[in-house]
Design an enzyme around this catalytic site. Structure first.
Site, short mmCIF file in Angstrom:
data_model
loop_
_atom_site.label_atom_id
_atom_site.label_comp_id
_atom_site.label_asym_id
_atom_site.label_seq_id
_atom_site.Cartn_x
_atom_site.Cartn_y
_atom_site.Cartn_z
N ARG A 195 34.01 29.54 38.25
CA ARG A 195 33.68 28.86 39.42
C ARG A 195 32.12 28.64 39.91
O ARG A 195 31.87 27.50 40.28
CB ARG A 195 34.10 29.54 40.70
CG ARG A 195 35.75 29.38 40.81
CD ARG A 195 36.40 30.77 41.29
NE ARG A 195 36.11 31.90 40.73
CZ ARG A 195 36.78 33.29 41.16
NH1 ARG A 195 37.60 32.95 42.46
NH2 ARG A 195 36.49 34.15 40.64
N CYS A 233 47.12 33.09 32.91
CA CYS A 233 47.48 32.60 34.36
C CYS A 233 48.81 32.89 35.05
O CYS A 233 49.69 33.06 34.16
CB CYS A 233 47.79 31.10 33.93
SG CYS A 233 48.10 30.05 35.45
N ASN A 266 34.81 37.03 30.80
CA ASN A 266 35.02 36.08 31.81
C ASN A 266 35.34 36.92 33.32
O ASN A 266 36.18 37.89 33.29
CB ASN A 266 36.08 35.06 31.62
CG ASN A 266 36.52 34.42 32.82
OD1 ASN A 266 37.63 34.28 33.40
ND2 ASN A 266 35.58 33.30 33.38
C1 LIG Z 1 40.61 25.87 40.21
C2 LIG Z 1 40.79 26.83 38.90
C3 LIG Z 1 41.61 26.34 38.09
C4 LIG Z 1 42.04 27.29 37.02
N1 LIG Z 1 42.93 26.91 36.00
C5 LIG Z 1 42.66 27.57 34.72
C6 LIG Z 1 43.43 27.11 33.53
O1 LIG Z 1 43.86 25.89 33.63
N2 LIG Z 1 43.37 27.96 32.54
C7 LIG Z 1 42.77 29.30 32.53
O2 LIG Z 1 42.68 30.01 31.66
N3 LIG Z 1 42.19 29.85 33.72
C8 LIG Z 1 42.00 28.80 34.78
N4 LIG Z 1 41.36 29.25 35.82
C9 LIG Z 1 40.75 30.71 35.85
C10 LIG Z 1 39.21 30.22 35.25
O3 LIG Z 1 39.46 29.90 34.09
C11 LIG Z 1 38.63 31.75 35.38
O4 LIG Z 1 39.12 32.84 34.33
C12 LIG Z 1 38.46 32.31 36.56
O5 LIG Z 1 37.87 31.41 37.73
C13 LIG Z 1 37.50 33.69 36.58
O6 LIG Z 1 36.15 33.14 36.14
P1 LIG Z 1 35.05 33.02 37.44
O7 LIG Z 1 34.86 34.23 38.02
O8 LIG Z 1 33.89 32.68 36.58
O9 LIG Z 1 35.53 31.52 38.04
C14 LIG Z 1 41.24 28.38 36.93
C15 LIG Z 1 40.32 28.79 37.98
C16 LIG Z 1 40.14 27.85 39.30
C17 LIG Z 1 39.04 28.14 40.08
#
Ligand SMILES: Cc1cc2nc3c(=O)[nH]c(=O)nc-3n(C[C@H](O)[C@H](O)[C@H](O)COP(=O)(O)O)c2cc1C
Length: 371
Positions: free
Chosen positions: A268, A134, A245
């Site tokens: 997402r 993060c 991921n």
């Molecule tokens: C609204 C939102 C909140 C997120 N909060 C976290 C979190 O609390 N911890 C974390 O490791 N990643 C968090 N992420 C990142 C996601 O876990 C993930 O790594 C990122 O969205 C990429 O994956 P995707 O392309 O499949 O969405 C968040 C993503 C979004 C969209």
């Protein structure tokens, strides 16, 4: 066996377990049934739903679990400070139906992480995951999250403290690097430290995080994806469970990555189009889907909605997670509009949800295979 290592390990931080530490522990509240310990160690990580702050709260997770039995589900990130000093019972509460469910923690403090891992174990979580991906400013100020990519030895200490303290699998969610790090070296150094510490799996968001100049949201889109780097990581560490991921849009893509890796984590796409989750069990696990249509899954949510309303939860707190369930189906827009205007009213109840569902065409033509 792990507990025997705990005493010597705790010594590394100059900190012995005290009665106060023991008081920090809580009675077992969500412990899964007997035999679950063994199955925890064999958690199947082929398909994981990403931790997402404000999104994957317990109501969302309950809903996602209705759509797939087999996905491994993650909580939002919770800081160790919040677990140790905040309203723990509320923060860590979850429904038994959510199993298998992993608690994601944010911290850079081995002792706090160790305490929180014990608490997570007492609460019955199936895994503890450390967030080092993060990039938010708040998290950087606390010296945790993605900036820990620059401190592999400290991350190793954090993971070692947890693995020594509990029987739960301890996993890490990271990036391929930060800022001007070379992802070959940075990810390799981190992985070696984590393997030494006994990490059970590494979940890699396959892009860098840029700690300055990009918002957390931009950091999920702008730094380019590099899946090949994650494939190389797995090839170099065949014994390590590696989960990919980032940018996985559908189950075809998930399946393709699973041919080269141990699993995928979808964020997402899972949240915004939860209907895709109905196909996870058949496509990735060769098991029947829980429901034959999104509409029947939504109907199965009604008893939960009634239970939550009886506890004082507002309808919107549950239905906000369901808005994308019918994307592309006739009536989906009317469904969303109805919930957007009606579910936020203090008097909204299960009938409000039923009325929204009635706007969806009865035949949900989209086949599970389309996910
Ligand atoms: C609204 C939102 C909140 C997120 N909060 C976290 C979190 O609390 N911890 C974390 O490791 N990643 C968090 N992420 C990142 C996601 O876990 C993930 O790594 C990122 O969205 C990429 O994956 P995707 O392309 O499949 O969405 C968040 C993503 C979004 C969209």
């Amino acid at each position: 066996m792990h507990r025997e290592h705990a005493t010597s390990h705790v010594g590394e931080y100059g900190r012995r377990r005290t009665k106060l530490d023991n008081r920090l522990r809580t009675p077992k509240v969500g412990a899964p049934p007997p035999g679950a310990n063994e199955s925890r160690m064999k958690l199947d990580r082929r398909f994981c739903i990403a931790p997402m702050m404000d999104w994957t709260d317990r109501r969302c997770r309950f809903f996602h679990r209705l759509l797939t039995r087999r996905a491994l589900i993650y909580t939002e990130m919770i800081t160790t400070g919040a677990v140790l000093h905040g309203d723990r019972a509320r923060l860590l509460a979850y429904d038994m139906a959510e199993h298998p469910v992993a608690l994601q923690l944010g911290s850079c403090d081995p002792w706090q992480l160790e305490q929180c891992a014990r608490i997570a174990e007492d609460f019955g979580y199936d895994e503890v995951n450390l967030n080092i991906g993060c990039p938010s400013e708040r998290v950087q100020e606390g010296r945790f999250g993605a900036c820990l990519m620059a401190e592999p030895a400290l991350v190793g200490d954090c993971v070692a403290a947890m693995t020594a303290a509990v029987d739960l699998p301890i996993t890490v969610k990271c990036r391929i690097g930060i800022d001007d790090q070379d992802p070959e070296e940075a990810l390799e150094a981190l992985t070696c430290a984590l393997e030494r510490a006994g990490v059970a799996a590494l979940i890699v968001h396959a892009r860098k995080a840029w700690l300055e100049g990009l918002s957390p949201r931009e950091n999920r889109d702008i730094p380019p994806l590099d899946y090949a780097r994650v494939y190389r990581l797995k090839a170099a560490h065949p014994g390590l469970c590696v989960v990919l991921n980032g940018g996985i849009a559908d189950l075809d893509q998930a399946l393709a990555h699973c041919a080269r890796l141990d699993g995928v984590m979808m964020g997402r796409a899972a949240y915004q189009e939860p209907w895709r989750l109905l196909a996870v069990d058949p496509v990735l696990f060769d098991e029947p889907a829980r429901f034959s249509s999104a509409k029947s899954a939504a109907e199965a949510l009604i008893p939960y909605i009634e239970r939550e309303l009886a506890r004082g939860t507002r309808l919107h707190a549950v239905t906000r997670h369901v808005l994308g369930l019918f994307r592309g189906v006739p009536g989906a827009r009317a469904f969303r509009r109805h919930l957007a205007t009606e579910a936020i009213k203090p008097t909204a109840g299960a009938d409000t949800f039923r009325a929204a569902l009635a706007l969806i065409a009865d035949v949900d033509a989209r086949s599970v295979a389309a996910a």
